[in-house]
Design an enzyme around this catalytic site. Sequence first.
Site, PDB file in Angstrom:
ATOM      1  N   THR A 187      19.263  55.882  48.920  1.00  0.00           N
ATOM      2  CA  THR A 187      18.680  54.542  48.908  1.00  0.00           C
ATOM      3  C   THR A 187      18.917  53.807  47.603  1.00  0.00           C
ATOM      4  OG1 THR A 187      16.952  55.307  50.428  1.00  0.00           O
ATOM      5  CG2 THR A 187      16.556  53.241  49.265  1.00  0.00           C
ATOM      6  N   LYS A 239      21.773  53.554  51.902  1.00  0.00           N
ATOM      7  CA  LYS A 239      20.738  52.714  52.511  1.00  0.00           C
ATOM      8  C   LYS A 239      20.340  51.682  51.469  1.00  0.00           C
ATOM      9  CE  LYS A 239      16.081  52.886  54.436  1.00  0.00           C
ATOM     10  NZ  LYS A 239      15.163  53.656  55.279  1.00  0.00           N
ATOM     11  N   LYS A 247      18.187  48.452  50.234  1.00  0.00           N
ATOM     12  CA  LYS A 247      16.974  47.669  50.418  1.00  0.00           C
ATOM     13  C   LYS A 247      17.274  46.194  50.159  1.00  0.00           C
ATOM     14  CE  LYS A 247      13.877  50.949  51.225  1.00  0.00           C
ATOM     15  NZ  LYS A 247      13.023  50.978  52.431  1.00  0.00           N
ATOM     16  N   ASP A 280      18.149  47.833  54.975  1.00  0.00           N
ATOM     17  CA  ASP A 280      16.734  47.927  55.317  1.00  0.00           C
ATOM     18  C   ASP A 280      16.012  46.718  54.751  1.00  0.00           C
ATOM     19  OD1 ASP A 280      14.171  48.582  55.961  1.00  0.00           O
ATOM     20  OD2 ASP A 280      14.084  50.442  54.804  1.00  0.00           O
ATOM     21  N   GLU A 331      17.762  47.971  59.574  1.00  0.00           N
ATOM     22  CA  GLU A 331      16.391  48.384  59.855  1.00  0.00           C
ATOM     23  C   GLU A 331      15.421  47.214  59.729  1.00  0.00           C
ATOM     24  OE1 GLU A 331      14.411  52.060  58.427  1.00  0.00           O
ATOM     25  OE2 GLU A 331      16.263  52.279  57.287  1.00  0.00           O
ATOM     26  N   LYS A 347       9.389  58.646  61.283  1.00  0.00           N
ATOM     27  CA  LYS A 347       8.886  59.205  60.023  1.00  0.00           C
ATOM     28  C   LYS A 347       7.611  59.984  60.331  1.00  0.00           C
ATOM     29  CE  LYS A 347      10.622  55.367  57.178  1.00  0.00           C
ATOM     30  NZ  LYS A 347      10.239  54.206  56.345  1.00  0.00           N
ATOM     31  N   ASP A 374      17.799  59.886  56.809  1.00  0.00           N
ATOM     32  CA  ASP A 374      17.425  59.274  55.526  1.00  0.00           C
ATOM     33  C   ASP A 374      16.302  60.114  54.920  1.00  0.00           C
ATOM     34  OD1 ASP A 374      17.006  57.584  53.375  1.00  0.00           O
ATOM     35  OD2 ASP A 374      15.665  56.265  54.514  1.00  0.00           O
ATOM     36  N   ASP A 379      16.127  61.315  51.552  1.00  0.00           N
ATOM     37  CA  ASP A 379      16.547  61.391  50.149  1.00  0.00           C
ATOM     38  C   ASP A 379      15.387  61.312  49.173  1.00  0.00           C
ATOM     39  OD1 ASP A 379      15.875  58.753  50.625  1.00  0.00           O
ATOM     40  OD2 ASP A 379      17.516  57.908  49.461  1.00  0.00           O
TER      41      ASP A 379
END
Length: 327
Positions: free
Chosen positions: A125, A148, A150, A175, A201, A246, A296, A298
């Site tokens: 991320t 990933k 943000k 995301d 996402e 999650k 994901d 991490d």
Amino acid sequence: MARVISVEAERFPIAGTFTISRGSKTEAEVITCTISQDGHVGRGECVPYKRYGETMDGVHAAIEAMRGRIAGGIDRIALLDAMPAGAARNAIDCALWDLEAKISGIPAANAIWPAPLRPLETAYTLSLGEPSAMAAQASANASRPLLKVKIGGDNDIARIQAVRQAAPESRIILDANEGWTDDNIVANLAFAAEQDIALIEQPLPAGHDGILRHIAHPVPICADESVHEAKNLDLLVGLYDAVNIKLDKSGGLTAALVLRDRARELGFGVMVGCMVGTSLAMAPAVLLAQDADFVDLDGPLLLARDREPGLAYRGSLVSPPDRVLWG
């Protein structure tokens, strides 16, 4: 022999600052539930999340409120009805999984995945920032196969372009953490497609995502904040192409397995994600993610200090947990 329960709040420093569209943090705040019985110890970790109205004190209290029922022998199935989905139930559920495995001597993986466990390629991320700062993050991690990123602001097209130029060979997940609007989503999706983005996402706020049913999806769109339990899924058909599972949202591995199976039945792609936590929180998710389309997990890579022993990461490959850690 009766079970003995302990609940502990812990903090682990993040390497630098972790920033998403809703704010920044410099440490991972976690709660660990430990259940002991007949000389065996099971542990589960959860991450209380403000977005869902959770606090460290509230989650700690919710676990403590279950002390009598845990001591009395409640099992994982009964736990699903005894508590709502969320971080508190996750910590207890994962502790019970671990305890069962330790008492029986049978790895938790045997009940979840029929084949030998394999290392998984996890996303790494990149925090939200100005385009130049995000390009620097991307350049430093351009050798990783899956990033990933943000996003979720007014300047996302510039951010996407900067990251793609800095990491031309990486697959990229964007995301937005509910940060886009009806006014910019079509243009942002089109640009993401031009930049060969693999997945997006939660672009819009949960509950305000109806437009997704009526616009093109040139890049697959994954629900995160919009999905918690299997009972939510029917409402997402036609809105989303994939779901991010999650453990802290679903309320544990037991419920997450049900969610995964129902998602597959309905034709959703599956991503297994995490909050920012330690290897103890990731370990059960590695079992869940063995057949995921995107992984994901991490969290420990973002920390300045992890638990010992922790998961073994080699680049972006995360190995299955040693049973000393969990399961």
